[in-house]
Design an enzyme around this catalytic site. Structure first.
Site, mmCIF file in Angstrom:
data_model
loop_
_atom_site.group_PDB
_atom_site.id
_atom_site.type_symbol
_atom_site.label_atom_id
_atom_site.label_comp_id
_atom_site.label_asym_id
_atom_site.label_seq_id
_atom_site.Cartn_x
_atom_site.Cartn_y
_atom_site.Cartn_z
ATOM 1 N N CYS A 66 0.823 -1.227 0.000
ATOM 2 C CA CYS A 66 0.000 0.000 0.000
ATOM 3 C C CYS A 66 0.853 1.271 0.000
ATOM 4 C CB CYS A 66 -0.942 0.012 1.195
ATOM 5 S SG CYS A 66 -1.953 -1.457 1.332
ATOM 6 N N ASN B 231 -10.078 0.048 0.966
ATOM 7 C CA ASN B 231 -8.614 0.111 0.878
ATOM 8 C C ASN B 231 -8.194 -0.312 -0.528
ATOM 9 O OD1 ASN B 231 -5.876 -0.257 0.988
ATOM 10 N ND2 ASN B 231 -5.874 -1.392 2.926
ATOM 11 N N HIS C 19 -2.992 7.111 3.816
ATOM 12 C CA HIS C 19 -3.482 5.869 3.214
ATOM 13 C C HIS C 19 -4.843 5.547 3.822
ATOM 14 C CE1 HIS C 19 -3.889 1.893 1.794
ATOM 15 N NE2 HIS C 19 -3.478 1.273 2.883
HETATM 16 N N1 ACO Z 1 -18.063 -8.825 9.838
HETATM 17 C C1 ACO Z 1 -18.479 -9.204 11.058
HETATM 18 N N2 ACO Z 1 -17.645 -9.652 12.011
HETATM 19 C C2 ACO Z 1 -16.333 -9.705 11.713
HETATM 20 C C3 ACO Z 1 -15.833 -9.321 10.452
HETATM 21 C C4 ACO Z 1 -16.757 -8.869 9.493
HETATM 22 N N3 ACO Z 1 -16.382 -8.468 8.260
HETATM 23 N N4 ACO Z 1 -14.493 -9.488 10.455
HETATM 24 C C5 ACO Z 1 -14.160 -9.949 11.668
HETATM 25 N N5 ACO Z 1 -15.262 -10.077 12.425
HETATM 26 C C6 ACO Z 1 -15.371 -10.544 13.807
HETATM 27 C C7 ACO Z 1 -14.197 -11.376 14.224
HETATM 28 O O1 ACO Z 1 -14.378 -12.727 13.848
HETATM 29 C C8 ACO Z 1 -14.223 -11.168 15.713
HETATM 30 O O2 ACO Z 1 -15.192 -12.029 16.267
HETATM 31 P P1 ACO Z 1 -14.874 -12.841 17.618
HETATM 32 O O3 ACO Z 1 -14.644 -11.792 18.657
HETATM 33 O O4 ACO Z 1 -16.111 -13.640 17.804
HETATM 34 O O5 ACO Z 1 -13.652 -13.650 17.308
HETATM 35 C C9 ACO Z 1 -14.723 -9.757 15.895
HETATM 36 O O6 ACO Z 1 -15.354 -9.406 14.662
HETATM 37 C C10 ACO Z 1 -13.643 -8.743 16.164
HETATM 38 O O7 ACO Z 1 -12.589 -8.966 15.260
HETATM 39 P P2 ACO Z 1 -11.279 -8.110 15.322
HETATM 40 O O8 ACO Z 1 -10.298 -8.641 14.320
HETATM 41 O O9 ACO Z 1 -10.850 -7.984 16.743
HETATM 42 O O10 ACO Z 1 -11.822 -6.681 14.834
HETATM 43 P P3 ACO Z 1 -11.050 -5.328 14.794
HETATM 44 O O11 ACO Z 1 -11.773 -4.334 15.581
HETATM 45 O O12 ACO Z 1 -9.578 -5.492 15.023
HETATM 46 O O13 ACO Z 1 -11.228 -4.901 13.283
HETATM 47 C C11 ACO Z 1 -10.084 -4.867 11.174
HETATM 48 C C12 ACO Z 1 -10.712 -5.728 12.263
HETATM 49 C C13 ACO Z 1 -11.139 -3.966 10.597
HETATM 50 C C14 ACO Z 1 -9.522 -5.783 10.106
HETATM 51 C C15 ACO Z 1 -8.954 -3.995 11.790
HETATM 52 O O14 ACO Z 1 -8.117 -4.786 12.573
HETATM 53 C C16 ACO Z 1 -8.147 -3.298 10.740
HETATM 54 O O15 ACO Z 1 -8.628 -2.439 10.016
HETATM 55 N N6 ACO Z 1 -6.831 -3.585 10.640
HETATM 56 C C17 ACO Z 1 -5.987 -3.000 9.642
HETATM 57 C C18 ACO Z 1 -6.221 -3.633 8.319
HETATM 58 C C19 ACO Z 1 -5.381 -3.010 7.238
HETATM 59 O O16 ACO Z 1 -5.086 -1.843 7.244
HETATM 60 N N7 ACO Z 1 -4.957 -3.810 6.282
HETATM 61 C C20 ACO Z 1 -4.138 -3.298 5.241
HETATM 62 C C21 ACO Z 1 -4.244 -3.987 3.993
HETATM 63 S S1 ACO Z 1 -5.776 -4.713 3.594
HETATM 64 C C22 ACO Z 1 -5.361 -5.982 2.602
HETATM 65 O O17 ACO Z 1 -4.459 -5.874 1.854
HETATM 66 C C23 ACO Z 1 -6.108 -7.218 2.682
#
Ligand code: ACO
Length: 332
Positions: free
Chosen positions: A117, A287, A257
């Site tokens: 990214c 993203n 970003h």
């Molecule tokens: N819908 C519903 N529930 C979900 C989803 C979804 N899409 N995704 C995860 N969950 C659930 C998980 O299973 C978890 O459930 P559990 O507690 O029963 O295990 C719960 O939601 C919380 O999950 P977390 O991973 O703790 O959620 P968090 O608040 O950390 O958010 C996220 C996740 C949005 C991915 C965040 O961590 C984030 O934005 N991180 C940075 C990502 C990023 O910048 N990536 C860069 C590149 S993207 C790429 O290239 C693929």
């Protein structure tokens, strides 16, 4: 007015996103998720997804032509094309070479740059240095991605985050006090495992076993990426600003970003800056990896949020773990 100091400045911008739009409600029909979860956790409402016949160079080409038009130059006026992408059309030839050919930019140097990214900002700093050193006159820097091709659409942790798109900038020499004042790049290869596509390279060539285990798809430890981003990016922005000889309160706009609205909000809090200084368009595109910063920059310029003479900072982070920030005075 000439200051006598040669810098590289952005002379044209162009973007392209595929026409197909996928909303959070559309995704909720595909995986166990909801508009409410995606909106509150990420800020994303919809994203654009490439059609089955649309590839990264197609997106890059349209953005490139628009940037050249905006700069008022033709492809033969270029000396260099850099395409920042983690989703090239193929391993090689580089997507930059494919774009060079389709643009009709004969003999122009062309290479791909992979910093996930962060690729566009890495590319801008690289091309900017080559121009400031007099090695090239005009460069086209493109961030283009079709992350939708790398995603496991059954994995709700990654599929809700991404979108496809491209943004391009024409860089050329300026001596009027505008242009790039500083660049700061960095990486932490020890955190490479938090965001990766394991199969398809020399370590693990594509095999039916790799495909069955979905190792050709993007794996992400979302929380780890989140923590790395919020720990790294505020300091990086400060570094780019200090290297430019400015103070933070002199900065008019930050173009971060677009990975997660909560990451941007954390930057706002850590830097003690008003939210209005940060360009945010994640709700529309998700993203888009290397395309995210040029897409946000383009929209801010179009909306009049960035004007000639403004001090701006572009900042990105991504798989690698990579990060880059660039401070410039807007000159268009
Ligand atoms: N819908 C519903 N529930 C979900 C989803 C979804 N899409 N995704 C995860 N969950 C659930 C998980 O299973 C978890 O459930 P559990 O507690 O029963 O295990 C719960 O939601 C919380 O999950 P977390 O991973 O703790 O959620 P968090 O608040 O950390 O958010 C996220 C996740 C949005 C991915 C965040 O961590 C984030 O934005 N991180 C940075 C990502 C990023 O910048 N990536 C860069 C590149 S993207 C790429 O290239 C693929």
């Amino acid at each position: 007015m000439s200051t006598g100091v040669l810098r590289a400045g952005i002379q044209g911008l162009g973007v392209y996103v595929p026409t197909r739009v996928l909303t959070n409600d559309d995704l909720a029909k595909m995986v166990d998720t909801s508009d409410e979860w995606i909106t509150t956790r990420t800020g994303i409402k919809r994203r654009h997804i490439a059609g089955p016949d649309e590839v990264t160079s197609d997106l890059a080409l349209i953005a490139a032509r628009r940037a050249l038009d905006d700069a008022g130059i033709g492809p033969r006026d270029l000396d260099l094309i850099i395409v920042g992408t983690a989703t090239p059309d193929m391993f090689f030839p580089a997507t930059a070479c494919l774009v060079q050919d389709r643009l009709g930019a004969k003999q122009v140097g062309a290479f791909d740059l992979l910093a996930a990214c962060s690729s566009f900002v890495y590319g801008l700093i690289t091309a900017g240095q080559l121009i400031a050193a007099g090695a090239v006159q005009r460069a086209l820097v493109i961030g283009a991605e079709t992350l939708s091709r790398l995603i496991d659409w059954e994995d709700r942790r990654t599929s809700v985050l991404i979108g496809d798109g491209a943004g391009a900038a024409v860089l050329g020499p300026v001596t009027d006090g505008t242009g790039i004042y500083s660049g700061a790049v960095g990486a932490d290869g020890s955190a490479g495992d938090v965001l990766k596509v394991q199969a398809g390279g020399s370590r693990m060539p594509i095999s039916s076993e790799a495909i069955e285990r979905k190792l050709h798809r993007a794996y992400m430890d979302g929380q780890a990426v989140f923590k790395l981003a919020v720990r790294t990016i505020p300091g990086l922005i400060k570094e780019a600003v200090a290297r430019a000889g400015w103070t933070l309160d002199q900065v008019d706009r930050i173009v971060p970003h677009q990975a997660n609205l909560r990451i941007i909000e954390s930057m706002v809090a850590q830097l003690h800056l008003p939210m209005e200084k940060f360009v945010v368009n994640i709700q529309e595109y998700g993203n888009t990896s290397a395309a995210s910063v040029p897409l946000a920059l383009y929209e801010a310029v179009q909306a009049g949020q960035i004007r000639r003479g403004d001090r701006i900072v572009l900042a990105a982070f991504g798989g690698g773990f990579t990060y880059a920030a660039c401070a410039m005075i807007w000159g268009k």
